[in-house]
Write an enzyme that holds these catalytic residues in place. Structure first.
Site, short mmCIF file in Angstrom:
data_model
loop_
_atom_site.label_atom_id
_atom_site.label_comp_id
_atom_site.label_asym_id
_atom_site.label_seq_id
_atom_site.Cartn_x
_atom_site.Cartn_y
_atom_site.Cartn_z
N TRP A 31 8.21 6.14 8.82
CA TRP A 31 7.06 5.22 8.84
C TRP A 31 7.46 3.98 9.64
O TRP A 31 8.55 3.46 9.43
CB TRP A 31 6.69 4.86 7.41
CG TRP A 31 5.29 4.36 7.24
CD1 TRP A 31 4.92 3.06 7.12
CD2 TRP A 31 4.10 5.13 7.17
NE1 TRP A 31 3.56 2.96 6.98
CE2 TRP A 31 3.03 4.24 7.00
CE3 TRP A 31 3.83 6.50 7.24
CZ2 TRP A 31 1.71 4.66 6.89
CZ3 TRP A 31 2.52 6.91 7.13
CH2 TRP A 31 1.49 5.99 6.96
N PHE A 66 9.72 5.25 0.48
CA PHE A 66 9.80 5.74 -0.90
C PHE A 66 10.76 6.92 -1.00
O PHE A 66 11.46 7.08 -2.00
CB PHE A 66 8.41 6.13 -1.41
CG PHE A 66 8.39 6.51 -2.86
CD1 PHE A 66 8.42 5.55 -3.85
CD2 PHE A 66 8.36 7.84 -3.23
CE1 PHE A 66 8.42 5.91 -5.20
CE2 PHE A 66 8.35 8.22 -4.57
CZ PHE A 66 8.39 7.24 -5.54
N GLU A 67 10.82 7.74 0.04
CA GLU A 67 11.66 8.94 0.03
C GLU A 67 13.13 8.65 0.36
O GLU A 67 13.96 9.56 0.32
CB GLU A 67 11.09 9.98 1.01
CG GLU A 67 9.78 10.58 0.56
CD GLU A 67 8.56 9.69 0.81
OE1 GLU A 67 7.54 9.88 0.12
OE2 GLU A 67 8.62 8.81 1.69
N HIS A 97 1.16 -2.18 -3.24
CA HIS A 97 2.02 -1.02 -3.02
C HIS A 97 3.45 -1.43 -2.65
O HIS A 97 4.41 -0.78 -3.04
CB HIS A 97 1.45 -0.11 -1.93
CG HIS A 97 1.74 -0.58 -0.54
ND1 HIS A 97 1.09 -1.66 0.03
CD2 HIS A 97 2.62 -0.13 0.37
CE1 HIS A 97 1.57 -1.85 1.25
NE2 HIS A 97 2.49 -0.94 1.48
#
Length: 158
Positions: A31, A66-67, A97
């Protein structure tokens, strides 16, 4: 931490041990690739500058920040890897978020480091806007990837 008073590329090299035989796993979020590519380039350049052999740098990607936690765990469980460097970016948006992701990644990476008893560097850029992220990915505040690699080297020298 990058601020107007400190550049991320400024760190103490005095106590670094020989890294020529060490192996590093780098986990990079896909991202915001403009930023994460700059972070990974900074990390790799730093490792090479400190004697790490290119063939001992293992670059892996995950979909987003997040991963990073699971990516770090999958790499850290390998006995051949001495340290893991995690790189990503979370830019504040209209929702909360960023708070949830930042907290989860910080807790997750700490857990992985303690579970496998090896350094797991937190190279997550957490900013309010895109310009602040660019400033920390090779811009006026240096490169968080450089800082994360230096932290991993420093911890292996501990």
């Amino acid at each position: 931490m990058a601020t107007a008073l400190k550049n991320l590329n400024e760190y103490s090299k005095n106590s670094f041990a020989d890294m020529s035989e060490k192996r590093f796993g780098i986990v990079v979020a896909e991202w915001h690739t403009e930023i994460t590519n700059a972070l990974s380039n900074g990390a790799i350049e730093t490792l090479l500058k400190h004697g790490v052999q290119r063939e001992n740098i293992y670059l892996n990607t995950v979909p987003g920040s997040f991963e990073l936690t699971l990516g770090a765990q999958l790499i850290a469980q390998s006995e051949e890897i001495d340290a893991v460097i995690c790189l990503g970016v979370v830019i504040k948006g209209d929702t909360k978020h960023d708070d949830y992701i930042n907290h989860a990644v910080a807790q997750g990476l700490t857990t992985v480091s303690l579970k496998y008893n090896k350094p797991v560097s937190f190279g997550l850029v957490t900013t309010n806007d895109l310009q602040q992220a660019l400033d920390r990915a090779g811009g006026k505040h240096g490169n968080k990837g450089t800082e994360a690699a230096a932290a991993a080297i420093h911890m292996l020298s501990f």
